[in-house]
Design a protein around this motif. Structure first.
Motif, PDB file in Angstrom:
ATOM      1  N   LEU A  52       0.823  -1.181  -0.038  1.00  0.00           N
ATOM      2  CA  LEU A  52       0.002   0.014  -0.041  1.00  0.00           C
ATOM      3  C   LEU A  52       0.710   1.371  -0.154  1.00  0.00           C
ATOM      4  O   LEU A  52       0.512   2.409  -0.394  1.00  0.00           O
ATOM      5  CB  LEU A  52      -0.758   0.181   1.220  1.00  0.00           C
ATOM      6  N   ALA A  53       1.894   1.138   0.608  1.00  0.00           N
ATOM      7  CA  ALA A  53       2.723   2.348   0.710  1.00  0.00           C
ATOM      8  C   ALA A  53       3.251   2.784  -0.646  1.00  0.00           C
ATOM      9  O   ALA A  53       3.555   4.031  -0.913  1.00  0.00           O
ATOM     10  CB  ALA A  53       4.237   2.010   1.329  1.00  0.00           C
ATOM     11  N   ASP A  54       3.158   1.916  -1.731  1.00  0.00           N
ATOM     12  CA  ASP A  54       3.554   2.110  -3.259  1.00  0.00           C
ATOM     13  C   ASP A  54       2.323   2.738  -3.901  1.00  0.00           C
ATOM     14  O   ASP A  54       2.459   3.501  -5.234  1.00  0.00           O
ATOM     15  CB  ASP A  54       4.034   0.897  -4.010  1.00  0.00           C
ATOM     16  N   ALA A  55       1.165   2.907  -3.300  1.00  0.00           N
ATOM     17  CA  ALA A  55       0.166   3.412  -3.883  1.00  0.00           C
ATOM     18  C   ALA A  55      -0.008   4.899  -3.633  1.00  0.00           C
ATOM     19  O   ALA A  55       0.267   5.481  -2.434  1.00  0.00           O
ATOM     20  CB  ALA A  55      -1.243   2.759  -3.326  1.00  0.00           C
ATOM     21  N   LYS A  56      -0.813   5.549  -4.504  1.00  0.00           N
ATOM     22  CA  LYS A  56      -0.746   7.439  -4.417  1.00  0.00           C
ATOM     23  C   LYS A  56      -1.772   7.336  -3.045  1.00  0.00           C
ATOM     24  O   LYS A  56      -2.403   6.359  -2.550  1.00  0.00           O
ATOM     25  CB  LYS A  56      -1.668   7.759  -5.462  1.00  0.00           C
ATOM     26  N   PRO A  57      -1.409   8.603  -2.456  1.00  0.00           N
ATOM     27  CA  PRO A  57      -2.361   8.658  -1.064  1.00  0.00           C
ATOM     28  C   PRO A  57      -3.677   8.618  -1.182  1.00  0.00           C
ATOM     29  O   PRO A  57      -4.522   8.096  -0.315  1.00  0.00           O
ATOM     30  CB  PRO A  57      -2.049  10.022  -0.615  1.00  0.00           C
ATOM     31  N   GLU A  58      -4.357   8.877  -2.201  1.00  0.00           N
ATOM     32  CA  GLU A  58      -5.983   9.098  -2.560  1.00  0.00           C
ATOM     33  C   GLU A  58      -6.250   7.522  -2.475  1.00  0.00           C
ATOM     34  O   GLU A  58      -7.104   7.040  -1.925  1.00  0.00           O
ATOM     35  CB  GLU A  58      -6.104   9.672  -3.954  1.00  0.00           C
ATOM     36  N   ALA A  59      -5.374   6.444  -3.516  1.00  0.00           N
ATOM     37  CA  ALA A  59      -5.725   5.236  -3.479  1.00  0.00           C
ATOM     38  C   ALA A  59      -5.470   4.505  -2.201  1.00  0.00           C
ATOM     39  O   ALA A  59      -6.572   3.699  -1.753  1.00  0.00           O
ATOM     40  CB  ALA A  59      -4.979   4.570  -4.552  1.00  0.00           C
ATOM     41  N   ARG A  60      -4.767   4.824  -1.424  1.00  0.00           N
ATOM     42  CA  ARG A  60      -4.331   4.143  -0.203  1.00  0.00           C
ATOM     43  C   ARG A  60      -5.505   4.505   0.889  1.00  0.00           C
ATOM     44  O   ARG A  60      -6.163   3.743   1.613  1.00  0.00           O
ATOM     45  CB  ARG A  60      -3.009   4.767   0.354  1.00  0.00           C
ATOM     46  N   GLN A  61      -6.098   5.687   0.765  1.00  0.00           N
ATOM     47  CA  GLN A  61      -7.003   6.048   1.703  1.00  0.00           C
ATOM     48  C   GLN A  61      -8.272   5.438   1.287  1.00  0.00           C
ATOM     49  O   GLN A  61      -9.241   4.986   2.330  1.00  0.00           O
ATOM     50  CB  GLN A  61      -7.396   7.520   1.726  1.00  0.00           C
ATOM     51  N   LEU A  62      -8.760   5.377   0.089  1.00  0.00           N
ATOM     52  CA  LEU A  62      -9.957   4.689  -0.343  1.00  0.00           C
ATOM     53  C   LEU A  62     -10.028   3.011  -0.135  1.00  0.00           C
ATOM     54  O   LEU A  62     -10.787   2.560   0.639  1.00  0.00           O
ATOM     55  CB  LEU A  62     -10.092   4.569  -1.838  1.00  0.00           C
TER      56      LEU A  62
END
Length: 74
Positions: A52-62
Motif C-alpha cells: 500500500l505504501a507504493d499506492a498514491k495517497p488517494e488510493a491508499r485512503q480509499l
C-alpha cells in the motif's frame, strides 16, 4: 501491508456500489477511477499484489476506508 488484485477488485466494487457511474457516458466516479488506475497499473506490471505504501495517497485512503467498512472495529 499489501493489497492483492482480488482485494482491489472488491474495493472497486464497493465504491461502485456507493458511487455508481453517471451521465450518458457512464463516467466512473472519482473513487472508482482512482482505484481502477491502480488496478490497471498492477495488471500492466503483472503484479498480483502491491504494498500500500507504493499506492498514491488517494488510493491508499480509499482502500483503508473500504477495509474499515468491511471489518468494522468491535
Amino acid at each position: 501491508m499489501d493489497i492483492t488484485l482480488t482485494e482491489l477488485e472488491q474495493a472497486i466494487n464497493h465504491w461502485r456500489t456507493l458511487h455508481p457511474s453517471h451521465g450518458e457516458e457512464r463516467a466512473l466516479s472519482a473513487e472508482v477511477d482512482t482505484l481502477a488506475t491502480l488496478y490497471a497499473l498492477m495488471i500492466f506490471h503483472r503484479r498480483s499484489s502491491l504494498p500500500l505504501a507504493d499506492a498514491k495517497p488517494e488510493a491508499r485512503q480509499l482502500i483503508e476506508d473500504w477495509r474499515t467498512r468491511k471489518n468494522p472495529p468491535a
